[in-house]
Design an enzyme around this catalytic site. Structure first.
Site, short mmCIF file in Angstrom:
data_model
loop_
_atom_site.label_atom_id
_atom_site.label_comp_id
_atom_site.label_asym_id
_atom_site.label_seq_id
_atom_site.Cartn_x
_atom_site.Cartn_y
_atom_site.Cartn_z
N ALA A 24 70.17 -54.87 29.77
CA ALA A 24 70.83 -55.52 30.90
C ALA A 24 70.05 -56.72 31.43
O ALA A 24 70.64 -57.61 32.05
CB ALA A 24 71.04 -54.51 32.03
N SER A 25 68.74 -56.77 31.19
CA SER A 25 67.95 -57.88 31.74
C SER A 25 67.32 -58.76 30.67
O SER A 25 66.90 -59.88 30.98
CB SER A 25 66.85 -57.35 32.66
OG SER A 25 65.99 -56.47 31.96
N ALA A 29 76.24 -49.69 26.71
CA ALA A 29 77.54 -49.14 26.34
C ALA A 29 78.66 -49.64 27.26
O ALA A 29 78.43 -50.48 28.13
CB ALA A 29 77.47 -47.61 26.39
N ASP A 67 72.37 -48.24 22.93
CA ASP A 67 70.91 -48.28 23.00
C ASP A 67 70.30 -46.90 23.26
O ASP A 67 69.22 -46.59 22.77
CB ASP A 67 70.41 -49.31 24.03
CG ASP A 67 71.06 -49.19 25.39
OD1 ASP A 67 71.74 -48.18 25.67
OD2 ASP A 67 70.88 -50.12 26.21
N THR A 68 71.01 -46.04 24.00
CA THR A 68 70.49 -44.69 24.21
C THR A 68 70.48 -43.89 22.92
O THR A 68 69.54 -43.13 22.64
CB THR A 68 71.30 -43.94 25.28
OG1 THR A 68 71.32 -44.71 26.48
CG2 THR A 68 70.71 -42.57 25.56
N THR A 122 66.28 -48.75 33.20
CA THR A 122 67.18 -49.00 34.34
C THR A 122 67.93 -47.72 34.69
O THR A 122 68.12 -47.38 35.86
CB THR A 122 68.16 -50.13 34.00
OG1 THR A 122 67.41 -51.32 33.70
CG2 THR A 122 69.08 -50.41 35.17
N GLY A 124 60.79 -48.04 28.78
CA GLY A 124 59.91 -48.76 29.70
C GLY A 124 59.21 -47.86 30.70
O GLY A 124 58.10 -48.18 31.16
#
Length: 484
Positions: free
Chosen positions: A11-12, A79, A235-236, A257, A401
């Site tokens: 997202a970033s 997603a 991504d998960t 996040t 992260g």
């Protein structure tokens, strides 16, 4: 020595990371990194999908300049968000971001037409107002009818690179449109929101070759010869593949996040209990299911840091939090008020005030509130998973992260009273690369791949320290947040 590139977009930010298997160990190198963010146009929030694609091209150009002439390539992103493509192959509209508030009442409106219990029985997917089912339910119906294909974000990027339409399974399952019994898009749900099966591409398994990058693109931009492989594009799903757990007694926590916490299963669990607790059964790679719960994660501290009047690093915020007496301030991390508040600091303070607690005021107090509350939420989730699955979880693997937050890792070990195994940080890119390596024959299967991860990366274990008043704290937390 085969070279592989993971395109991993969050997202970033996004990045291209190359990976090779050398002497039994995986070696990673970041090739290129770029920013990503939600942009506001008029009243809505969107992703700049064209810029993301341009950044991928730039990254591949850098890879070629760095000597990568030939490689495999896979893409993972977040997603649920989607792109409409017309019959000429062009994007039709801006790409809505999942945090857009247009779906605020979507679940209630859908529930007037079909019971949400029936949707859960069909899909096994937890209810989040931004699931693709609810996004499409509020999309302009005339525009939807004109769409030739509805593609999730990574599927669209695959299309731009190869010209092929695919619907990758791990990501498609997050739409809440796949039927967990038939293993296909559910016709009743599609009809409910006014779309057709043919508007979605053929379901693709991770590990399947898509195609090579379009020759014109390769020639125009001087790109490497890339064989594009369908990886676990959620991504998960990729992050879970990158978890170095080698037995069935571990739970995973993908910490970023969002906090995605669960266990890897051979079969879904769909019953009244999992519905009541809002657990999800997302499809994983290699015939697995990610039985998990979405928890509001480091978004909370990211927003607090953004709202603070003075510049302060996450490291310094964490150091300040270490000096604060624990468990003074507690919040329900999954309360809807924290999804996208105008000011996270005020929202946390108002929550504590409403619930009769002390009110955090400094950056350190706010950070401590978040870390303590997340750790207690993780304990609650683990206890539920133990009961539902019949497992007795012996360790918690944290990847992503959040691995860098040593304070949160230690608090989590203390609160859950099991070892927390932290690392690797780059689990999502790793999971992406592992599928490519297995597809190419570099690795035999995911069990072998996870053993290679243990050999290749630094992993730290946090042993639990006993807390005298833990039972009292946990009881107070449960009274605060309830049992669901």
């Amino acid at each position: 020595m085969k070279k592989h590139i993971a395109i991993d977009i969050g997202a970033s930010s996004g990045r291209l990371i190359s990976g090779i298997l050398n002497d039994g160990k995986i070696e990673l190198e970041e090739i290129y990194r770029f920013d990503n963010k939600i942009t506001k146009k008029e009243a809505n929030d969107f992703w700049d999908i064209d810029t993301l694609f341009d950044e991928i091209i730039t990254g591949l150009k850098v890879a070629k300049k760095n000597g990568i002439d030939e490689c495999t390539l896979g893409i993972d992103t977040w997603a649920v968000d989607y792109v409409l493509v017309d019959y000429e192959g062009n994007r039709m509209q801006e790409v809505y971001a999942y945090r857009d508030d247009r779906t605020e009442k979507a679940i209630l409106n859908i529930a007037k037409k079909i019971s949400i219990e029936e949707i859960y029985e069909k899909t096994g997917i937890q209810f989040l107002q931004f699931n693709t089912l609810f996004q499409l339910s509020v999309h302009d119906k005339d525009e939807l009818k004109k769409a030739h294909k509805i593609l999730l974000v990574p599927d669209y990027l695959y299309y731009r690179l190869t010209g092929e339409f695919i619907s990758e399974k791990t990501n498609a399952s997050t739409t809440q449109l796949l039927n967990i019994s038939t293993k296909e898009y559910d016709q009743d749900l599609l009809k409910l929101i006014g779309v057709k099966r043919e508007q979605f591409a053929t379901l693709f398994d991770p590990g399947k070759v898509v195609k090579k990058v379009i020759p014109n693109l390769r020639d125009q931009y001087d790109l490497p010869q890339c064989e594009v492989i369908c990886v676990a594009s959620h991504d998960t799903a990729s992050a879970v593949l990158g978890v170095p757990g080698t037995n069935n007694k571990f739970a995973y926590l993908c910490s970023g996040t969002w906090s995605l916490m669960g266990v890897e299963m051979a079969h879904p669990i769909v019953n009244a209990q999992t519905y009541a607790k809002n657990y999800t059964n997302e499809w994983g790679a290699y015939n697995t299911y990610r039985f998990l719960k979405n928890i509001m994660g480091l978004w909370l501290i990211q927003e607090v840091r953004r709202n603070l009047k003075t510049e302060i690093s996450f490291t310094d915020l964490t150091k300040e939090a270490e000096r604060i007496t624990p468990f003074q301030f507690l919040i329900n991390c999954n309360d809807a008020c924290f999804l996208r508040p105008e000011n996270m600091i005020k929202e946390i303070q108002n929550y504590c005030r409403r619930t009769g607690q002390l009110v955090p005021s400094t950056g350190g107090e706010l950070a401590r509130c978040i870390f303590d509350s997340l750790a207690l939420t993780y304990r609650k989730t683990l206890e539920e998973i133990n009961v539902i699955t019949g497992y007795s979880i012996e360790s918690l693997h944290v990847v992503g992260g959040g691995v860098k937050n040593e304070l949160l890792c230690q608090i989590t070990a203390n609160v859950t009273q099991i070892p927390v195994v932290a690392g690797p940080i780059e689990s999502t890119a790793l999971g992406n690369l592992l599928v490519q390596m297995i597809s190419c024959g570099d690795l035999e299967n995911i069990l072998e791949a996870r053993k290679v991860i243990i050999k290749s990366f630094a992993i730290k274990t946090y042993q639990p320290i006993k807390i005298k008043n833990l039972d009292e704290v946990y009881k107070r937390f449960i009274q605060l947040v309830g049992t669901n």
